[in-house]
Design an enzyme around this catalytic site. Structure first.
Site, PDB file in Angstrom:
ATOM      1  N   ASN A   9      39.942  32.221  39.975  1.00 36.60           N
ATOM      2  CA  ASN A   9      38.752  32.371  40.814  1.00 36.60           C
ATOM      3  C   ASN A   9      38.745  33.792  41.347  1.00 36.60           C
ATOM      4  OD1 ASN A   9      36.722  32.235  42.684  1.00 36.60           O
ATOM      5  ND2 ASN A   9      37.790  30.855  44.086  1.00 36.60           N
ATOM      6  N   LYS A  11      36.429  35.330  42.976  1.00 37.04           N
ATOM      7  CA  LYS A  11      35.717  35.462  44.261  1.00 37.04           C
ATOM      8  C   LYS A  11      34.803  36.689  44.246  1.00 37.04           C
ATOM      9  CE  LYS A  11      39.623  33.138  46.357  1.00 37.04           C
ATOM     10  NZ  LYS A  11      40.378  32.831  47.550  1.00 37.04           N
ATOM     11  N   HIS A  95      34.777  24.795  46.882  1.00 37.20           N
ATOM     12  CA  HIS A  95      35.881  25.654  47.311  1.00 37.20           C
ATOM     13  C   HIS A  95      35.899  25.717  48.846  1.00 37.20           C
ATOM     14  CE1 HIS A  95      38.400  29.136  47.958  1.00 37.20           C
ATOM     15  NE2 HIS A  95      38.891  28.902  46.747  1.00 37.20           N
ATOM     16  N   GLU A  97      36.313  28.020  50.829  1.00 34.60           N
ATOM     17  CA  GLU A  97      35.547  29.137  51.418  1.00 34.60           C
ATOM     18  C   GLU A  97      34.055  28.803  51.458  1.00 34.60           C
ATOM     19  OE1 GLU A  97      37.137  32.186  48.878  1.00 34.60           O
ATOM     20  OE2 GLU A  97      39.095  31.892  49.818  1.00 34.60           O
ATOM     21  N   GLU A 167      43.576  22.002  46.869  1.00 30.18           N
ATOM     22  CA  GLU A 167      43.900  23.295  47.461  1.00 30.18           C
ATOM     23  C   GLU A 167      44.049  23.150  48.969  1.00 30.18           C
ATOM     24  OE1 GLU A 167      42.475  26.728  44.810  1.00 30.18           O
ATOM     25  OE2 GLU A 167      40.762  26.117  45.987  1.00 30.18           O
ATOM     26  N   GLY A 173      45.278  32.080  49.968  1.00 32.34           N
ATOM     27  CA  GLY A 173      45.250  33.491  50.343  1.00 32.34           C
ATOM     28  C   GLY A 173      46.187  33.840  51.486  1.00 32.34           C
ATOM     29  N   SER A 213      48.072  30.212  46.775  1.00 31.29           N
ATOM     30  CA  SER A 213      49.134  31.222  46.666  1.00 31.29           C
ATOM     31  C   SER A 213      50.085  30.998  45.485  1.00 31.29           C
ATOM     32  CB  SER A 213      49.912  31.329  47.978  1.00 31.29           C
ATOM     33  OG  SER A 213      49.032  31.725  49.020  1.00 31.29           O
TER      34      SER A 213
HETATM   35  C1  PEP Z   1      41.736  29.991  45.759  1.00 30.55           C
HETATM   36  O1  PEP Z   1      40.990  30.713  46.397  1.00 30.55           O
HETATM   37  O2  PEP Z   1      41.278  29.045  45.119  1.00 30.55           O
HETATM   38  C2  PEP Z   1      43.149  30.291  45.789  1.00 30.55           C
HETATM   39  C3  PEP Z   1      43.996  29.385  45.376  1.00 30.55           C
HETATM   40  O3  PEP Z   1      43.499  31.529  46.282  1.00 30.55           O
HETATM   41  P1  PEP Z   1      44.974  32.152  46.332  1.00 30.55           P
HETATM   42  O4  PEP Z   1      45.625  31.890  44.994  1.00 30.55           O
HETATM   43  O5  PEP Z   1      44.762  33.602  46.588  1.00 30.55           O
HETATM   44  O6  PEP Z   1      45.705  31.456  47.431  1.00 30.55           O
END
Ligand code: PEP
Length: 250
Positions: A9, A11, A95, A97, A167, A173, A213
């Protein structure tokens, strides 16, 4: 047999040239892979270029969002038909976000899921608890609720077009990763919840990705868990080498 999938992703990162460079890097580093499906989700403005660039490649392209209606006075929005017209067959929905910054509710997401499935698109459906939920030991209930409200209205036949992405919000993040055991525990719970509602076959066949992460250094131990079928990767997917290393960790 359910599929192993690693999805990136991207973003709101990378302009046109940077996206092209990343795609070329991925094509180079992931020229042959057989046991894993690779999906990348560039920003809207770079989707068409990405589908063109990846035409001869097995790497698939996903959108990061879409609107639930077909067309009309929705300034700034993108429809399923528009995505399909440029060769995008997969969309990330829900997601954290989108939920946190754009107020996307379970009800809205249920309607976006319907639109995507009616348009024969594959949905990567994201969900996961906040840190406070886990502290209060409410994480299973929160996840079950998101799953049921956003997705459990679909017909059995549509599950083949669904990929789940668990997630935990506290791990996105932040550099904080769920332990492999925490991921496995939640993924097993998700599979059990689906089995209770839709039967064991559907539950066994659906791919459940972990996101939060994931990096080259921790991917292997997370992906080794029996109910973890790959990952949805944010930050570490923005570099061809680290994304390829994660894909190779399957
Ligand atoms: C995400 O935004 O779906 C995600 C998993 O981000 P990150 O890997 O940066 O934690």
């Amino acid at each position: 047999m359910r599929k192993n999938i690693v999805a990136g992703n991207w973003k709101m990162n990378k302009d046109l040239l940077e996206t092209k460079e990343l795609l070329l890097g991925l094509k180079d580093k992931l020229s042959s892979f057989s046991n894993v499906e690779i999906i990348v989700a560039p920003t809207f403005t770079n989707l068409y270029m990405a589908t063109e660039e990846l035409k001869q490649s097995e790497i698939q392209v996903a959108a990061q969002n879409m609107h639930q209606t077909k067309s009309g006075a929705y300034t700034g929005e993108i429809s399923a038909g528009m995505l399909k017209s440029i060769g995008v067959e997969t969309v990330i929905l829900g997601h954290s976000e989108r939920r946190a910054h754009f107020g996307e509710t379970d009800e809205l997401l249920a309607s976006k899921v319907n639109t995507a499935l009616q348009n024969d698109m594959t949905v990567i459906f994201c969900f996961g608890e906040e840190l406070q939920d886990r502290k209060e030991n409410a994480h299973f209930a929160v996840v079950e609720n998101q799953l049921k409200k956003g997705l459990f209205h679909i017909d059995e036949v549509n599950w083949k077009n669904v990929i789940l992405a668990y997630e935990p919000v506290w791990a996105i993040g932040t550099g904080e990763t769920a332990s492999p055991e925490q991921a496995q525990e939640m993924h097993a719970f998700i599979r059990k919840t689906i089995a209770q509602a839709f039967g064991g076959t559907i539950a066994d066949e659906v791919s459940i990705l972990y996101g939060g992460s994931v990096k080259p250094g921790n991917a292997q131990e997370i992906f080794a868990k029996s109910d973890v079928d790959g990952g949805l990767i944010g930050g570490a997917s923005l570099d061809a080498e680290s994304f390829a290393a994660i894909a190779n960790a399957i």
